[in-house]
Design a protein around this motif. Sequence first.
Motif, mmCIF file in Angstrom:
data_model
loop_
_atom_site.group_PDB
_atom_site.id
_atom_site.type_symbol
_atom_site.label_atom_id
_atom_site.label_comp_id
_atom_site.label_asym_id
_atom_site.label_seq_id
_atom_site.Cartn_x
_atom_site.Cartn_y
_atom_site.Cartn_z
ATOM 1 N N LEU A 64 16.080 24.520 97.145
ATOM 2 C CA LEU A 64 15.543 23.173 97.344
ATOM 3 C C LEU A 64 14.023 23.242 97.370
ATOM 4 C CD1 LEU A 64 16.905 20.583 99.834
ATOM 5 C CD2 LEU A 64 14.496 21.192 99.969
ATOM 6 N N PHE A 65 13.375 22.260 96.708
ATOM 7 C CA PHE A 65 11.917 22.164 96.683
ATOM 8 C C PHE A 65 11.529 20.889 97.432
ATOM 9 C CE2 PHE A 65 11.409 25.655 93.789
ATOM 10 C CZ PHE A 65 12.565 25.640 93.036
ATOM 11 N N TYR A 66 10.540 21.036 98.306
ATOM 12 C CA TYR A 66 10.286 19.993 99.291
ATOM 13 C C TYR A 66 8.785 19.755 99.433
ATOM 14 C CZ TYR A 66 10.848 17.599 103.826
ATOM 15 O OH TYR A 66 10.833 16.693 104.859
ATOM 16 N N ASP A 67 8.413 18.479 99.666
ATOM 17 C CA ASP A 67 7.029 18.121 99.991
ATOM 18 C C ASP A 67 6.951 17.928 101.504
ATOM 19 O OD1 ASP A 67 4.721 15.453 98.914
ATOM 20 O OD2 ASP A 67 4.500 17.128 100.330
ATOM 21 N N HIS A 95 21.134 16.445 104.352
ATOM 22 C CA HIS A 95 20.265 17.185 103.435
ATOM 23 C C HIS A 95 18.801 16.975 103.791
ATOM 24 C CE1 HIS A 95 19.571 18.545 99.062
ATOM 25 N NE2 HIS A 95 20.081 19.547 99.746
ATOM 26 N N GLN A 96 18.419 15.718 104.024
ATOM 27 C CA GLN A 96 17.027 15.395 104.316
ATOM 28 C C GLN A 96 16.597 15.936 105.673
ATOM 29 O OE1 GLN A 96 15.220 13.704 102.042
ATOM 30 N NE2 GLN A 96 13.315 13.533 103.210
ATOM 31 N N LEU A 97 17.438 15.772 106.656
ATOM 32 C CA LEU A 97 17.086 16.238 107.996
ATOM 33 C C LEU A 97 17.018 17.758 108.063
ATOM 34 C CD1 LEU A 97 19.190 13.795 110.187
ATOM 35 C CD2 LEU A 97 16.720 13.752 109.809
ATOM 36 N N TRP A 98 17.916 18.396 107.381
ATOM 37 C CA TRP A 98 17.938 19.860 107.386
ATOM 38 C C TRP A 98 16.674 20.427 106.745
ATOM 39 C CZ3 TRP A 98 19.272 22.988 102.837
ATOM 40 C CH2 TRP A 98 19.346 24.353 103.120
ATOM 41 N N ALA A 99 16.303 19.892 105.559
ATOM 42 C CA ALA A 99 15.098 20.373 104.881
ATOM 43 C C ALA A 99 13.853 20.081 105.703
ATOM 44 C CB ALA A 99 14.989 19.715 103.507
ATOM 45 N N ILE A 115 12.292 15.405 99.485
ATOM 46 C CA ILE A 115 12.902 16.468 98.674
ATOM 47 C C ILE A 115 12.537 16.218 97.215
ATOM 48 C CG2 ILE A 115 15.068 17.489 97.907
ATOM 49 C CD1 ILE A 115 16.266 16.811 100.604
ATOM 50 N N LEU A 116 11.822 17.171 96.634
ATOM 51 C CA LEU A 116 11.414 17.028 95.233
ATOM 52 C C LEU A 116 12.579 17.277 94.282
ATOM 53 C CD1 LEU A 116 7.992 18.933 95.460
ATOM 54 C CD2 LEU A 116 8.421 16.467 95.707
ATOM 55 N N HIS A 117 13.343 18.333 94.557
ATOM 56 C CA HIS A 117 14.504 18.646 93.700
ATOM 57 C C HIS A 117 15.389 19.654 94.432
ATOM 58 C CE1 HIS A 117 16.717 18.888 89.920
ATOM 59 N NE2 HIS A 117 16.830 20.181 90.138
ATOM 60 N N SER A 118 16.676 19.559 94.210
ATOM 61 C CA SER A 118 17.626 20.543 94.757
ATOM 62 C C SER A 118 18.571 20.974 93.655
ATOM 63 C CB SER A 118 18.406 19.956 95.937
ATOM 64 O OG SER A 118 19.211 18.861 95.514
ATOM 65 N N HIS A 119 18.991 22.214 93.734
ATOM 66 C CA HIS A 119 19.875 22.785 92.703
ATOM 67 C C HIS A 119 20.870 23.713 93.374
ATOM 68 C CE1 HIS A 119 21.124 24.478 88.830
ATOM 69 N NE2 HIS A 119 21.035 25.675 89.394
ATOM 70 N N ARG A 120 22.143 23.583 92.981
ATOM 71 C CA ARG A 120 23.198 24.441 93.520
ATOM 72 C C ARG A 120 23.502 25.565 92.538
ATOM 73 N NH1 ARG A 120 25.795 23.162 98.007
ATOM 74 N NH2 ARG A 120 25.407 21.121 98.958
ATOM 75 N N GLU A 121 23.639 26.765 93.117
ATOM 76 C CA GLU A 121 23.903 27.932 92.291
ATOM 77 C C GLU A 121 24.608 28.985 93.153
ATOM 78 O OE1 GLU A 121 22.849 28.052 88.996
ATOM 79 O OE2 GLU A 121 23.934 29.926 88.750
ATOM 80 N N ALA A 122 25.609 29.642 92.583
ATOM 81 C CA ALA A 122 26.270 30.747 93.277
ATOM 82 C C ALA A 122 25.494 32.023 92.954
ATOM 83 C CB ALA A 122 27.726 30.870 92.830
ATOM 84 N N PHE A 123 24.613 32.421 93.846
ATOM 85 C CA PHE A 123 23.763 33.583 93.605
ATOM 86 C C PHE A 123 24.590 34.868 93.726
ATOM 87 C CE2 PHE A 123 20.920 30.310 95.452
ATOM 88 C CZ PHE A 123 20.098 30.117 94.351
ATOM 89 N N THR A 124 24.369 35.755 92.781
ATOM 90 C CA THR A 124 25.165 36.981 92.704
ATOM 91 C C THR A 124 24.356 38.240 92.979
ATOM 92 O OG1 THR A 124 24.761 37.100 90.314
ATOM 93 C CG2 THR A 124 26.740 35.937 91.036
ATOM 94 N N ALA A 125 23.070 38.094 93.286
ATOM 95 C CA ALA A 125 22.209 39.263 93.546
ATOM 96 C C ALA A 125 21.093 38.832 94.492
ATOM 97 C CB ALA A 125 21.643 39.816 92.230
ATOM 98 N N PRO A 126 20.415 39.790 95.126
ATOM 99 C CA PRO A 126 19.269 39.438 95.980
ATOM 100 C C PRO A 126 18.202 38.703 95.184
ATOM 101 C CG PRO A 126 19.938 41.709 96.358
ATOM 102 C CD PRO A 126 20.713 41.235 95.165
ATOM 103 N N ILE A 127 17.507 37.788 95.852
ATOM 104 C CA ILE A 127 16.483 36.988 95.162
ATOM 105 C C ILE A 127 15.102 37.307 95.747
ATOM 106 C CG2 ILE A 127 18.122 35.170 94.570
ATOM 107 C CD1 ILE A 127 15.603 34.324 97.177
ATOM 108 N N TYR A 128 14.084 37.078 94.912
ATOM 109 C CA TYR A 128 12.689 37.306 95.290
ATOM 110 C C TYR A 128 11.923 36.000 95.124
ATOM 111 C CZ TYR A 128 13.450 42.370 94.947
ATOM 112 O OH TYR A 128 13.914 43.652 95.130
ATOM 113 N N PRO A 129 10.932 35.728 95.977
ATOM 114 C CA PRO A 129 10.009 34.631 95.698
ATOM 115 C C PRO A 129 9.214 34.945 94.422
ATOM 116 C CG PRO A 129 9.880 35.289 97.996
ATOM 117 C CD PRO A 129 10.695 36.336 97.282
#
Length: 494
Positions: A458-461, A307-311, A467-481
């Motif tokens: 995932l939110f990262y410094d 997780h850390q290396l990937w981010a 890694i500030l925080h990570s959250h798992r979610e099954a996204f069901t639609a396109p996402i926007y920043p």
Amino acid sequence: MCERASPRAGLCVSLGCARRAGSLHLCRHLPLQPRPPLSSPHLRQVPPAPSSSRVRPGAAPAPSCRERGPMAQEGTGLPPGAELGSRSQAGAAGGSAGRAEPEPEPAAGLGGESCPEHGLELGWFCAAHRRPVCGQCARLGGCRGHRVTALEAKAADLRNKIVDQCEKLQLQSAAITKYMAEVLPGKNQSALSAASWAREVVIQRLIFVRNVCENEEQRLLEKVHTEEERTHQSILTQRAHWTESLQKLAALRTYLVDTITNLDDHGLVHAEQEIFERTEAAEGILKPQESEKLNFNQKCVQSPLLHQLWASAVLSCATGLEEVHVDEKTISPLLALSEDKKTLAFSPKKTKPYPDCPERFDHWPNALGTKAFHKGTHAWRIHVDKSCAYKLGISYGSLQRKGPGNAARLGYNPFSWVFSRYDKEFRFSHNSRHQAVELVKCPAQVGVLVDLDGGEVLFYDPTACVILHSHREAFTAPIYPVFAVADQSISLVQ
């Protein structure tokens, strides 16, 4: 028809007359008062035999059973409690005929078996001894005073119970068959798909850090393989278990069908205990239930090192960042956008008028990115060192834009996931659920990394590689920043 037929019981109320009232037979009975109706046509309490018979004045005493001969000794085959009259009553009200009444036929036995003690057919069933008996046994023998039932009625009741049990077994078998045909194949395919997905996630992420985590890659792939084997073995075990259960149920149903088809009433009654034991064993077979053991455990690919290396690899490498711009049509009137569409500045006064449109936020100081992401891994970074109040994250395009309610407030609805700062307080918010994030110092930059295929944000410094925080979610639609600022300004990293 017999003159003494009882309209309620359908039997001649004379002593020993067991013929149905609708049958044709000769009967010279004299009128007598019928006894009160019994409470049940099949279950009757047998009264004790009378010690002596009453004799009409001036008449000769009634002959005993021995004096009447063989027919008189055999009797009717019915226990006295099942008769609608008694011998003494019939003798007392028999009129002046003075002759012996004809003995009726005994109650029908089954299979021609007869009582070894009295020689009468076994036409009754003793509830206390759980066996067929003759009428003499019920009246004077060992079953005297017990509750007796017509053997025919007992066998009919047992047949009904067997039919009900067969129906239950058929329904149980159908449910298991449906489970094996519909659920287990789907579970197997789902486990294979989940295992394939897990392999891809592991391999894709390790591409960034191949030179430093070959051992980690091998370890995680072995865990995926082990989990896949465990899931597959669980499915095979379930299949074998329910196949065996179906065989047991089929064998029991075949036995019950053969029993009810081939055995006569005596054999059916004698086999009651065996039938009960077999059906009781079948009732111990429970219905199939949903089990987590049949599902692939996706947590097996979680690794803090990976997780850390990937981010770090994604957010620290410039080639891994997306070119993100702010959509001017979504900007709140409380925000000002720079010419390069990279910087958002907060203005408490709506100094710059924007044309109203359905995409624009009209109350909260929010804005969306121009580009939607449908799949894959995407990352971007934001300078936040000038602001003490901001929100950064992702949202669906269906996020409401109008009004002061939570439906348009970032982090307070099921359509947005944001990392936020309010002075010295940091937290992650989604659907009005807030999770505090403890930080040693305020980050100058915040990186946002979203893996749509893996279902993670995932939110990262990037400066501190934390890694500030990570959250798992099954996204069901396109996402926007998505962005929000309520102090100074924030800027997208070029």
